[in-house]
Write a protein that holds these residues in place. Structure first.
Motif, PDB file in Angstrom:
ATOM      1  N   HIS A  37      -1.716   9.938   8.903  1.00 52.89           N
ATOM      2  CA  HIS A  37      -0.273   9.853   8.650  1.00 52.89           C
ATOM      3  C   HIS A  37       0.081  10.526   7.329  1.00 52.89           C
ATOM      4  CE1 HIS A  37       0.250   7.113  12.004  1.00 52.89           C
ATOM      5  NE2 HIS A  37      -0.860   6.544  11.605  1.00 52.89           N
ATOM      6  N   PRO A  38      -0.041  11.854   7.252  1.00 57.57           N
ATOM      7  CA  PRO A  38       0.256  12.541   5.987  1.00 57.57           C
ATOM      8  C   PRO A  38       1.696  12.347   5.526  1.00 57.57           C
ATOM      9  CG  PRO A  38      -0.114  14.121   7.753  1.00 57.57           C
ATOM     10  CD  PRO A  38      -0.463  12.762   8.298  1.00 57.57           C
ATOM     11  N   ASP A  39       2.580  11.970   6.451  1.00 59.06           N
ATOM     12  CA  ASP A  39       3.971  11.725   6.071  1.00 59.06           C
ATOM     13  C   ASP A  39       4.119  10.496   5.174  1.00 59.06           C
ATOM     14  OD1 ASP A  39       3.146  10.488   8.646  1.00 59.06           O
ATOM     15  OD2 ASP A  39       5.105   9.505   8.529  1.00 59.06           O
ATOM     16  N   LEU A  40       3.068   9.668   5.068  1.00 57.98           N
ATOM     17  CA  LEU A  40       3.105   8.493   4.195  1.00 57.98           C
ATOM     18  C   LEU A  40       2.840   8.843   2.734  1.00 57.98           C
ATOM     19  CD1 LEU A  40       1.126   5.937   6.402  1.00 57.98           C
ATOM     20  CD2 LEU A  40       3.612   6.084   6.085  1.00 57.98           C
ATOM     21  N   VAL A  41       2.413  10.083   2.486  1.00 54.35           N
ATOM     22  CA  VAL A  41       2.088  10.508   1.128  1.00 54.35           C
ATOM     23  C   VAL A  41       3.369  10.918   0.404  1.00 54.35           C
ATOM     24  CG1 VAL A  41       0.800  12.187  -0.261  1.00 54.35           C
ATOM     25  CG2 VAL A  41      -0.207  11.249   1.838  1.00 54.35           C
ATOM     26  N   GLU A  43       5.265  12.358  -3.341  1.00 56.04           N
ATOM     27  CA  GLU A  43       5.265  13.619  -4.077  1.00 56.04           C
ATOM     28  C   GLU A  43       4.220  13.577  -5.189  1.00 56.04           C
ATOM     29  OE1 GLU A  43       7.093  16.316  -3.301  1.00 56.04           O
ATOM     30  OE2 GLU A  43       7.776  15.174  -1.555  1.00 56.04           O
ATOM     31  N   PRO A  44       3.738  14.753  -5.630  1.00 53.45           N
ATOM     32  CA  PRO A  44       2.787  14.788  -6.751  1.00 53.45           C
ATOM     33  C   PRO A  44       3.402  14.181  -8.015  1.00 53.45           C
ATOM     34  CG  PRO A  44       2.887  16.919  -5.655  1.00 53.45           C
ATOM     35  CD  PRO A  44       4.006  16.083  -5.091  1.00 53.45           C
ATOM     36  N   HIS A  52      -0.248  17.752 -14.311  1.00 54.72           N
ATOM     37  CA  HIS A  52      -0.010  17.471 -12.896  1.00 54.72           C
ATOM     38  C   HIS A  52      -1.110  16.573 -12.326  1.00 54.72           C
ATOM     39  CE1 HIS A  52       3.282  20.390 -12.473  1.00 54.72           C
ATOM     40  NE2 HIS A  52       2.630  21.041 -13.423  1.00 54.72           N
ATOM     41  N   TYR A  53      -0.706  15.689 -11.418  1.00 53.51           N
ATOM     42  CA  TYR A  53      -1.621  14.768 -10.741  1.00 53.51           C
ATOM     43  C   TYR A  53      -1.347  14.794  -9.244  1.00 53.51           C
ATOM     44  CZ  TYR A  53      -1.935  13.088 -15.527  1.00 53.51           C
ATOM     45  OH  TYR A  53      -2.091  13.016 -16.886  1.00 53.51           O
ATOM     46  N   GLY A  58       2.869   6.664  -0.481  1.00 55.50           N
ATOM     47  CA  GLY A  58       4.199   6.304  -0.944  1.00 55.50           C
ATOM     48  C   GLY A  58       4.586   4.869  -0.685  1.00 55.50           C
ATOM     49  N   GLN A  59       3.690   4.078  -0.123  1.00 58.27           N
ATOM     50  CA  GLN A  59       3.980   2.668   0.096  1.00 58.27           C
ATOM     51  C   GLN A  59       2.747   1.854  -0.257  1.00 58.27           C
ATOM     52  OE1 GLN A  59       4.614   3.101   4.569  1.00 58.27           O
ATOM     53  NE2 GLN A  59       3.751   1.060   4.504  1.00 58.27           N
ATOM     54  N   PRO A  60       2.932   0.583  -0.550  1.00 57.55           N
ATOM     55  CA  PRO A  60       1.800  -0.262  -0.963  1.00 57.55           C
ATOM     56  C   PRO A  60       0.772  -0.432   0.150  1.00 57.55           C
ATOM     57  CG  PRO A  60       3.918  -1.352  -1.361  1.00 57.55           C
ATOM     58  CD  PRO A  60       4.203  -0.138  -0.560  1.00 57.55           C
ATOM     59  N   VAL A  61      -0.445  -0.751  -0.264  1.00 61.60           N
ATOM     60  CA  VAL A  61      -1.528  -1.099   0.655  1.00 61.60           C
ATOM     61  C   VAL A  61      -1.902  -2.549   0.365  1.00 61.60           C
ATOM     62  CG1 VAL A  61      -3.902  -0.617   1.362  1.00 61.60           C
ATOM     63  CG2 VAL A  61      -2.386   1.273   0.699  1.00 61.60           C
TER      64      VAL A  61
END
Length: 138
Positions: A37-41, A43-44, A52-53, A58-61
């Motif tokens: 699910h790359p859409d869950l990632v 932005e840098p 840069h990192y 983008g949501q908690p685990v």
């Protein structure tokens, strides 16, 4: 105000793992959800100095733990509901690469997998139902 997500990512670990094993399994399982699910990632990242990192989920685990029986029950419920699922078996601690990891999983029937961890991504309420009764990992 905290954002409420429609989906949930939950890792379930066996309660008999050593600390290094729990961390290792969590990392591997989370990478499986991220790959599917790359859409869950998000932005840098960039700090105030312009360094840069890499982007993160983008949501908690949520990380839970349970007995071997509870882990197997959560696995069964997740499969029955058809939610995306990553698995980590005890035999995978003895391998050193992805090909061998896949081979040890392929060698066992679903109900015979010696699970030490699973990760599931799905609708918030559904994931809560398949993991009901498990406790937060310390």
């Amino acid at each position: 105000m905290a954002q409420r997500f429609d989906t949930k990512i939950t890792v379930v670990l066996g309660d008999d793992l050593l600390p290094w094993q729990a961390l290792n399994v969590t990392a591997f399982l989370t990478s499986g959800i991220t790959a599917a699910h790359p859409d869950l990632v998000g932005e840098p990242y960039e700090d105030a100095d312009g360094t840069h990192y890499l982007a993160l989920l983008g949501q908690p685990v949520v990380v839970l733990q349970g007995s071997r029986e509870q882990l197997r029950a959560a696995h069964r419920k997740t499969v029955d509901r058809g939610y995306p699922l990553a698995v980590y078996t005890r035999e995978m601690f003895t391998t050193g690469n992805d090909e061998d990891n896949r081979a040890v999983v392929a060698a066992a029937a679903r109900d015979d997998l010696d699970l030490v961890g699973i990760a599931v991504h799905g609708p918030r309420n559904g994931v809560d139902k398949v993991t009901k009764g498990l406790t937060m990992h310390p």
